[in-house]
Enzyme design. Structure first.
Site, PDB file in Angstrom:
ATOM      1  N   CYS A  67       0.816  -1.219   0.000  1.00 32.05           N
ATOM      2  CA  CYS A  67       0.000   0.000   0.000  1.00 32.05           C
ATOM      3  C   CYS A  67       0.846   1.265   0.000  1.00 32.05           C
ATOM      4  O   CYS A  67       0.335   2.361  -0.174  1.00 32.05           O
ATOM      5  CB  CYS A  67      -0.954  -0.006   1.186  1.00 32.05           C
ATOM      6  SG  CYS A  67      -0.112   0.001   2.784  1.00 32.05           S
ATOM      7  N   HIS A 104      -0.368  11.399  15.866  1.00 38.54           N
ATOM      8  CA  HIS A 104      -1.056  10.657  14.808  1.00 38.54           C
ATOM      9  C   HIS A 104      -0.102   9.645  14.182  1.00 38.54           C
ATOM     10  O   HIS A 104       1.037   9.982  13.841  1.00 38.54           O
ATOM     11  CB  HIS A 104      -1.555  11.643  13.745  1.00 38.54           C
ATOM     12  CG  HIS A 104      -2.163  10.985  12.545  1.00 38.54           C
ATOM     13  ND1 HIS A 104      -3.423  10.416  12.572  1.00 38.54           N
ATOM     14  CD2 HIS A 104      -1.695  10.794  11.294  1.00 38.54           C
ATOM     15  CE1 HIS A 104      -3.696   9.905  11.372  1.00 38.54           C
ATOM     16  NE2 HIS A 104      -2.664  10.127  10.573  1.00 38.54           N
ATOM     17  N   HIS A 107      -3.852   4.769  10.221  1.00 40.09           N
ATOM     18  CA  HIS A 107      -5.176   4.167  10.426  1.00 40.09           C
ATOM     19  C   HIS A 107      -5.035   2.655  10.525  1.00 40.09           C
ATOM     20  O   HIS A 107      -4.053   2.079  10.059  1.00 40.09           O
ATOM     21  CB  HIS A 107      -6.109   4.532   9.270  1.00 40.09           C
ATOM     22  CG  HIS A 107      -6.450   5.988   9.220  1.00 40.09           C
ATOM     23  ND1 HIS A 107      -5.652   6.914   8.583  1.00 40.09           N
ATOM     24  CD2 HIS A 107      -7.480   6.686   9.760  1.00 40.09           C
ATOM     25  CE1 HIS A 107      -6.180   8.119   8.725  1.00 40.09           C
ATOM     26  NE2 HIS A 107      -7.298   8.014   9.437  1.00 40.09           N
ATOM     27  N   ASP A 111      -8.187  -5.298   6.523  1.00 38.84           N
ATOM     28  CA  ASP A 111      -7.758  -6.099   5.375  1.00 38.84           C
ATOM     29  C   ASP A 111      -6.338  -6.640   5.553  1.00 38.84           C
ATOM     30  O   ASP A 111      -5.613  -6.859   4.585  1.00 38.84           O
ATOM     31  CB  ASP A 111      -7.874  -5.283   4.085  1.00 38.84           C
ATOM     32  CG  ASP A 111      -7.062  -3.989   4.150  1.00 38.84           C
ATOM     33  OD1 ASP A 111      -6.328  -3.794   5.153  1.00 38.84           O
ATOM     34  OD2 ASP A 111      -7.141  -3.185   3.218  1.00 38.84           O
ATOM     35  N   ARG A 120      -4.624  -4.478   9.595  1.00 41.51           N
ATOM     36  CA  ARG A 120      -3.485  -3.802   8.968  1.00 41.51           C
ATOM     37  C   ARG A 120      -3.337  -2.427   9.606  1.00 41.51           C
ATOM     38  O   ARG A 120      -4.132  -1.527   9.346  1.00 41.51           O
ATOM     39  CB  ARG A 120      -3.696  -3.663   7.453  1.00 41.51           C
ATOM     40  CG  ARG A 120      -2.633  -2.792   6.761  1.00 41.51           C
ATOM     41  CD  ARG A 120      -2.739  -2.851   5.244  1.00 41.51           C
ATOM     42  NE  ARG A 120      -4.039  -2.390   4.760  1.00 41.51           N
ATOM     43  CZ  ARG A 120      -4.266  -1.166   4.248  1.00 41.51           C
ATOM     44  NH1 ARG A 120      -3.297  -0.293   4.157  1.00 41.51           N
ATOM     45  NH2 ARG A 120      -5.483  -0.842   3.832  1.00 41.51           N
ATOM     46  N   CYS A 122      -1.721   0.691   9.353  1.00 41.18           N
ATOM     47  CA  CYS A 122      -1.078   1.403   8.262  1.00 41.18           C
ATOM     48  C   CYS A 122      -0.507   2.700   8.829  1.00 41.18           C
ATOM     49  O   CYS A 122      -1.253   3.590   9.239  1.00 41.18           O
ATOM     50  CB  CYS A 122      -2.136   1.675   7.191  1.00 41.18           C
ATOM     51  SG  CYS A 122      -1.502   2.488   5.738  1.00 41.18           S
TER      52      CYS A 122
END
Ligand code: FE
Length: 138
Positions: A67, A104, A107, A111, A120, A122
């Site tokens: 990704c 931060h 997310h 999946d 996941r 990410c």
């Protein structure tokens, strides 16, 4: 929202972080995919929060999600990550933040690898630092 252990003013964060880190960590920005330094990084060790040093993920749970961002199927410890529903940008996502400083991270999606947790995490490379595992033989 100031329930985090580490609370600093935005001025203090700006002084501590690079402008790129500040954009992601404090302003919930996203680095461009396939540009982060940990996207294709496979050394054994621990990934920490770039803002406070909190240990967040281990290399053993990192996988190539394709990704464009470092992806992990599990947090080092559930209590290290704070999850918050994020409805920005016309999407419904689960934001992940460092539970210690509120930085931060990215997310978490459903999946991930189905033979593991199915999750996941990410994460932006800019939100992370890395501590190499010096005891590993590899
Ligand atoms: Fe942190």
């Amino acid at each position: 929202m100031n329930s985090f252990d580490i609370v600093k003013t935005e001025e203090e964060w700006k002084q501590q972080l690079t402008p790129e880190q500040y954009f992601v960590v404090r302003q919930k920005g996203t680095e461009r995919p396939f540009t982060g330094k940990f996207e294709d990084h496979w050394e054994p060790g621990v990934y920490t929060c770039v803002a406070c040093g909190n240990e967040l993920f281990t290399s053993s749970t990192k996988f190539d999600a394709g990704c464009g961002w470092p992806s992990f199927y599990e947090a080092l410890d559930k209590t290290k990550i704070y999850e918050k529903l994020d409805k920005s940008h016309g999407m419904v996502r689960m934001e992940i933040m460092c539970a210690k400083c509120g930085g931060h991270l990215g997310h978490v999606f459903n999946d991930g690898p189905s033979d593991k947790t199915g999750l996941r995490y990410c994460v932006n490379s800019l939100s992370l630092d890395f501590k190499k595992d010096t005891t590993s033989k590899k």
